[in-house]
Write a protein that holds these residues in place. Structure first.
Motif: not given
Ligand code: UDP
Length: 453
Positions: A18-19, A267, A269, A271-272, A298, A330-331, A333, A348, A350-353, A356
């Motif tokens: 996902q990330g 909130y 979460s 991540g994945s 989540v 799963w939300a 996000q 956690h 993650g770079w995307n989180s 965001e």
């Molecule tokens: N995400 C989401 N819903 C959730 C949890 C995560 O849509 O309930 C998305 C979040 O928006 C982000 C991605 O999953 O874009 C997770 O990427 P991230 O780099 O933060 O962490 P990774 O999953 O690679 O550890």
């Protein structure tokens, strides 16, 4: 005179996680909007192709690559390692077929840094290639530094509590323990993979999902060391939104958020991929409950080791959560983070989180699990000063205090102001004339120049 032909196809090679999928698909959207056609080469474990959001993209699958059950059995690290071993030949086959069917209209192959097998095909067919980094520039710097250390003495330093708390030379404010080592594999193998990811081989440029207002000095370091142009074009989720969730989003949490007070909700979460022990979850539930703040949590199926979903959690946990909490698998996000009821993000990191959350001006409670998340957490707390990092064993008292600091105290209000200030800078960087927007234009222009033949 022979007519000049502009090469207009960009081949994307995402990591099936996902990330990594999210930012590379956003990059695809950004490049599509610049007039390129996009071919995405997937492994057998990927589901993005079915999405209606990418109906203009062309998808290919590498034959014989690994599947979702391989990921479950091997774990993320071995999976990635094996994927690189077995995809090399299949990817060559895919590219060979593409060239045969379409002629050579490939402007470049943009591959995720962890899909380094792509380089063999690029070399064989003499195609331009670009490395895409989905992590922060600082994490890239750390991987470069780590790829040069001696594994044995580094391991000893990491195990020595006196050293692991010290700042790593040249990487201030990162300590030894903040460096991106991984919970998913032994240090020697991780350092080996890092040397593969930072070895840009014949890639003629590096694209990074970051921006100069967040990581100016790390970007400058990369620009100096890599000796090819580095294009920071992020945050891509603002520049080119492209929904690419691999799991089904439970939108009922938005209804729940609608009923909560402005800026009151935490909130949560991870991540994945990150995992969570049941004892930590109970401490979290106690701490959250004692803080008297509502929380949206989540809990991803499979994220509690030995449990399909939440069945291993005790009744005490359910009672604590039922008072003020709401759980989803799963939300959506982005919609959650931009909801006015959300006051903080327990992440956690993650770079995307991270991007965001900053992009919505939401301060964070940082509880990194592994890898580059530790780098991001340190930056959130010490460099951007919009996060509270929870270190060491989790206990309900520390959790309660962290939530109060973020949501109730003046300290949290200050963090929120800084987060909103950064949000505005991020938005400006992807607008016309902003640094990331110009960087993307420069990248596109560099491709066009090479494309005339
Ligand atoms: N995400 C989401 N819903 C959730 C949890 C995560 O849509 O309930 C998305 C979040 O928006 C982000 C991605 O999953 O874009 C997770 O990427 P991230 O780099 O933060 O962490 P990774 O999953 O690679 O550890």
């Amino acid at each position: 005179m022979e007519e000049l032909r502009v090469k207009r196809r960009i081949v994307l090679v995402p990591v099936p996680a996902q990330g990594h999928v999210t930012p590379i698909m956003q990059l695809g959207k950004a490049l599509y909007s610049k007039g390129f056609s996009i071919t995405v080469v997937l492994t057998q474990y990927n589901r993005v192709s079915s999405s209606k959001d990418f109906s203009d993209f062309h998808f290919l699958t590498i034959p014989g690559s690994l599947t979702e059950s391989d990921l479950k059995n091997l774990g993320p690290f071995k999976f990635l390692f094996k994927l690189n071993q077995i995809c090399e030949a299949g990817f060559k086959q895919c590219i060979g077929q593409l060239l045969q069917e379409q002629g050579n209209d490939i402007a470049c192959v943009v591959y995720d840094e962890y899909m380094y097998f792509s380089q063999a095909a690029v070399k064989e067919f003499q195609l331009p290639s670009v490395l895409f980094s989905t992590t922060s520039a600082t994490a890239f710097v750390c991987r470069s530094v780590l790829s040069r250390v001696d594994a044995e003495s580094f391991l000893l330093d990491m195990k020595d509590p006196k050293v692991s708390d010290k700042v790593f030379p040249g990487l201030h404010p990162l300590r030894y323990k903040d460096l991106p080592t991984s919970a998913f594999g032994p240090i020697e193998s991780i350092l080996n993979v890092y040397s593969e990811t930072v070895n840009i081989r014949t890639a003629s440029a590096v694209i990074i999902n970051s921006t100069s207002c967040l990581e100016n000095s790390s970007l400058a370091w990369l620009q100096r060391e890599l000796q090819v142009p580095v294009y920071p074009i992020g945050p891509l989720h603002i520049a080119a939104s492209a929904p690419s969730s691999l799991l089904e989003e439970d939108r009922s949490c938005i209804e729940w958020l609608n009923k909560q007070k402005l800026g009151s909700v935490i909130y949560i979460s991870l991540g994945s991929l990150a995992l969570m022990e049941t004892k930590d979850m109970l401490e979290m539930a106690w701490g959250l409950s004692n803080s008297n703040q509502p929380f949206l949590w989540v809990i991803r199926p499979g994220s509690i080791p030995g449990s399909e979903w939440t069945e291993s959690l005790t009744e005490e946990f359910s009672r604590l959560v039922s008072e003020r909490g709401y759980i989803v698998k799963w939300a959506p996000q982005m919609d959650v983070l931009r909801h006015p009821a959300v006051g903080g993000f327990w992440s956690h990191c993650g770079w995307n989180s991270t991007l965001e959350s900053i992009g919505e001006g939401v301060p964070m409670i940082c509880r990194p699990f592994t890898g580059d998340q530790k780098v991001n957490a340190r930056y959130l707390e010490r460099v951007w000063r919009i996060g509270v990092q929870l270190e060491g064993a989790l206990d309900k008292g520390t959790v309660e205090r962290a939530v109060e600091r973020l949501i109730v105290d003046e300290e949290g209000a200050e963090m929120r102001k800084r987060a909103i200030n950064l949000k505005e800078k991020l938005e400006a960087s992807v607008r016309s004339g902003g640094s990331s927007c110009s960087s993307l234009d420069n990248f596109v222009n560099s491709l066009k120049m090479k494309n005339f033949m």
